[in-house]
Write a protein that holds these residues in place. Structure first.
Motif, PDB file in Angstrom:
ATOM      1  N   ILE A  31       0.824  -1.217   0.000  1.00 26.08           N
ATOM      2  CA  ILE A  31       0.000   0.000   0.000  1.00 26.08           C
ATOM      3  C   ILE A  31       0.858   1.266   0.000  1.00 26.08           C
ATOM      4  O   ILE A  31       0.608   2.174  -0.804  1.00 26.08           O
ATOM      5  CB  ILE A  31      -1.046  -0.020   1.128  1.00 26.08           C
ATOM      6  N   PRO A  32       1.890   1.371   0.847  1.00 29.29           N
ATOM      7  CA  PRO A  32       2.743   2.563   0.750  1.00 29.29           C
ATOM      8  C   PRO A  32       3.395   2.709  -0.626  1.00 29.29           C
ATOM      9  O   PRO A  32       3.480   3.817  -1.167  1.00 29.29           O
ATOM     10  CB  PRO A  32       3.790   2.354   1.842  1.00 29.29           C
ATOM     11  N   ALA A  33       3.818   1.601  -1.200  1.00 28.57           N
ATOM     12  CA  ALA A  33       4.436   1.653  -2.538  1.00 28.57           C
ATOM     13  C   ALA A  33       3.438   2.155  -3.568  1.00 28.57           C
ATOM     14  O   ALA A  33       3.762   3.007  -4.400  1.00 28.57           O
ATOM     15  CB  ALA A  33       4.957   0.271  -2.933  1.00 28.57           C
ATOM     16  N   LEU A  34       2.223   1.644  -3.526  1.00 27.19           N
ATOM     17  CA  LEU A  34       1.202   2.029  -4.496  1.00 27.19           C
ATOM     18  C   LEU A  34       0.782   3.487  -4.318  1.00 27.19           C
ATOM     19  O   LEU A  34       0.574   4.204  -5.301  1.00 27.19           O
ATOM     20  CB  LEU A  34      -0.009   1.106  -4.384  1.00 27.19           C
ATOM     21  N   THR A  39       0.789   4.548  -9.474  1.00 23.72           N
ATOM     22  CA  THR A  39       0.756   3.841 -10.745  1.00 23.72           C
ATOM     23  C   THR A  39      -0.625   3.972 -11.389  1.00 23.72           C
ATOM     24  O   THR A  39      -1.618   4.225 -10.709  1.00 23.72           O
ATOM     25  CB  THR A  39       1.092   2.349 -10.547  1.00 23.72           C
ATOM     26  N   VAL A  40      -0.673   3.782 -12.685  1.00 24.16           N
ATOM     27  CA  VAL A  40      -1.903   4.008 -13.443  1.00 24.16           C
ATOM     28  C   VAL A  40      -2.973   2.972 -13.102  1.00 24.16           C
ATOM     29  O   VAL A  40      -4.087   3.316 -12.711  1.00 24.16           O
ATOM     30  CB  VAL A  40      -1.612   4.014 -14.960  1.00 24.16           C
ATOM     31  N   LEU A  41      -2.666   1.704 -13.243  1.00 26.70           N
ATOM     32  CA  LEU A  41      -3.643   0.637 -12.978  1.00 26.70           C
ATOM     33  C   LEU A  41      -3.403  -0.063 -11.651  1.00 26.70           C
ATOM     34  O   LEU A  41      -4.335  -0.365 -10.920  1.00 26.70           O
ATOM     35  CB  LEU A  41      -3.584  -0.423 -14.079  1.00 26.70           C
ATOM     36  N   LEU A  42      -2.147  -0.338 -11.353  1.00 27.07           N
ATOM     37  CA  LEU A  42      -1.813  -1.188 -10.217  1.00 27.07           C
ATOM     38  C   LEU A  42      -2.291  -0.618  -8.889  1.00 27.07           C
ATOM     39  O   LEU A  42      -2.633  -1.367  -7.980  1.00 27.07           O
ATOM     40  CB  LEU A  42      -0.299  -1.439 -10.183  1.00 27.07           C
ATOM     41  N   SER A  43      -2.363   0.694  -8.768  1.00 29.59           N
ATOM     42  CA  SER A  43      -2.826   1.304  -7.515  1.00 29.59           C
ATOM     43  C   SER A  43      -4.216   0.821  -7.126  1.00 29.59           C
ATOM     44  O   SER A  43      -4.565   0.777  -5.948  1.00 29.59           O
ATOM     45  CB  SER A  43      -2.821   2.822  -7.626  1.00 29.59           C
ATOM     46  N   ASP A  44      -5.007   0.437  -8.101  1.00 25.16           N
ATOM     47  CA  ASP A  44      -6.377  -0.004  -7.830  1.00 25.16           C
ATOM     48  C   ASP A  44      -6.462  -1.401  -7.223  1.00 25.16           C
ATOM     49  O   ASP A  44      -7.559  -1.819  -6.827  1.00 25.16           O
ATOM     50  CB  ASP A  44      -7.218   0.056  -9.101  1.00 25.16           C
ATOM     51  N   ILE A  45      -5.339  -2.121  -7.101  1.00 25.23           N
ATOM     52  CA  ILE A  45      -5.442  -3.442  -6.469  1.00 25.23           C
ATOM     53  C   ILE A  45      -5.780  -3.313  -4.993  1.00 25.23           C
ATOM     54  O   ILE A  45      -6.189  -4.276  -4.378  1.00 25.23           O
ATOM     55  CB  ILE A  45      -4.201  -4.345  -6.683  1.00 25.23           C
ATOM     56  N   ILE A  46      -5.637  -2.116  -4.441  1.00 26.24           N
ATOM     57  CA  ILE A  46      -6.062  -1.894  -3.063  1.00 26.24           C
ATOM     58  C   ILE A  46      -7.544  -2.251  -2.928  1.00 26.24           C
ATOM     59  O   ILE A  46      -7.978  -2.790  -1.916  1.00 26.24           O
ATOM     60  CB  ILE A  46      -5.797  -0.428  -2.650  1.00 26.24           C
ATOM     61  N   TYR A  47      -8.316  -1.989  -3.961  1.00 31.23           N
ATOM     62  CA  TYR A  47      -9.752  -2.265  -3.957  1.00 31.23           C
ATOM     63  C   TYR A  47     -10.111  -3.501  -4.768  1.00 31.23           C
ATOM     64  O   TYR A  47     -11.213  -4.008  -4.664  1.00 31.23           O
ATOM     65  CB  TYR A  47     -10.512  -1.059  -4.537  1.00 31.23           C
ATOM     66  N   GLY A  48      -9.189  -3.945  -5.628  1.00 31.76           N
ATOM     67  CA  GLY A  48      -9.419  -5.067  -6.529  1.00 31.76           C
ATOM     68  C   GLY A  48      -9.675  -4.566  -7.940  1.00 31.76           C
ATOM     69  O   GLY A  48     -10.430  -3.609  -8.131  1.00 31.76           O
ATOM     70  N   VAL A  66       6.786  -0.060  -9.282  1.00 37.44           N
ATOM     71  CA  VAL A  66       6.736  -0.531  -7.896  1.00 37.44           C
ATOM     72  C   VAL A  66       8.026  -1.264  -7.542  1.00 37.44           C
ATOM     73  O   VAL A  66       8.537  -1.135  -6.417  1.00 37.44           O
ATOM     74  CB  VAL A  66       5.487  -1.398  -7.652  1.00 37.44           C
ATOM     75  N   LYS A  67       8.572  -1.995  -8.485  1.00 32.70           N
ATOM     76  CA  LYS A  67       9.851  -2.678  -8.249  1.00 32.70           C
ATOM     77  C   LYS A  67      10.947  -1.663  -7.949  1.00 32.70           C
ATOM     78  O   LYS A  67      11.730  -1.837  -7.000  1.00 32.70           O
ATOM     79  CB  LYS A  67      10.234  -3.525  -9.472  1.00 32.70           C
ATOM     80  N   ASP A  68      11.007  -0.594  -8.732  1.00 30.76           N
ATOM     81  CA  ASP A  68      11.997   0.461  -8.484  1.00 30.76           C
ATOM     82  C   ASP A  68      11.809   1.079  -7.098  1.00 30.76           C
ATOM     83  O   ASP A  68      12.774   1.341  -6.389  1.00 30.76           O
ATOM     84  CB  ASP A  68      11.903   1.555  -9.556  1.00 30.76           C
ATOM     85  N   ILE A  71      13.163  -1.330  -4.434  1.00 32.69           N
ATOM     86  CA  ILE A  71      14.634  -1.338  -4.391  1.00 32.69           C
ATOM     87  C   ILE A  71      15.159  -0.119  -3.631  1.00 32.69           C
ATOM     88  O   ILE A  71      16.133  -0.220  -2.878  1.00 32.69           O
ATOM     89  CB  ILE A  71      15.197  -1.414  -5.819  1.00 32.69           C
ATOM     90  N   LYS A  72      14.503   1.018  -3.781  1.00 36.33           N
ATOM     91  CA  LYS A  72      14.940   2.248  -3.112  1.00 36.33           C
ATOM     92  C   LYS A  72      14.516   2.325  -1.647  1.00 36.33           C
ATOM     93  O   LYS A  72      15.170   2.997  -0.854  1.00 36.33           O
ATOM     94  CB  LYS A  72      14.378   3.468  -3.848  1.00 36.33           C
ATOM     95  N   ASN A  73      13.420   1.652  -1.292  1.00 41.71           N
ATOM     96  CA  ASN A  73      12.823   1.873   0.025  1.00 41.71           C
ATOM     97  C   ASN A  73      12.806   0.675   0.970  1.00 41.71           C
ATOM     98  O   ASN A  73      12.506   0.854   2.153  1.00 41.71           O
ATOM     99  CB  ASN A  73      11.388   2.378  -0.148  1.00 41.71           C
TER     100      ASN A  73
END
Length: 107
Positions: A31-34, A39-48, A66-68, A71-73
């Motif tokens: 959730i913090p990453a999203l 992100t355009v689509l992936l952020s919505d996986i919080i809700y499905g 999100v991978k980047d 790696i940074k965080n």
């Protein structure tokens, strides 16, 4: 609860299931990453979200963002776990869309 990617139309393709995270890991790291990457689509996986074949390139790009971020965080076990799940999704998601009408739910 856990978060996963799976098919909604298993009659059209072989059973597809990719685990993403437990509820605790998802809430703590995904959730913090999203939220931070927006992100355009992936952020919505919080809700499905339902994905179709046309979404594949964008979702793969979002996974890279999100991978980047990871790696940074993140460090050690959380980093390794998140990267392993992202890599698995990048590898397996294209296989789910063998049919134009295939739908993959992530949530």
């Amino acid at each position: 609860m856990s978060v996963a990617a799976f098919t909604l139309n298993p009659d059209n393709i072989e059973t597809f299931y990719v685990p993403i995270a437990s509820e605790i890991f998802f809430n703590t790291y995904w959730i913090p990453a999203l939220r931070e990457t927006q992100t355009v689509l992936l952020s919505d996986i919080i809700y499905g979200i339902d994905l179709c074949k046309n979404d594949l390139n964008l979702i793969i790009k979002d996974l890279g963002v999100v991978k980047d971020w990871a790696i940074k965080n993140l460090e050690k076990d959380p980093l390794e776990h998140m990267l392993a799940r992202i890599n698995l999704l990048e590898l397996k998601l294209p296989l789910a869309f063998t049919d134009v009408d295939s739908i993959v739910f992530i949530g």
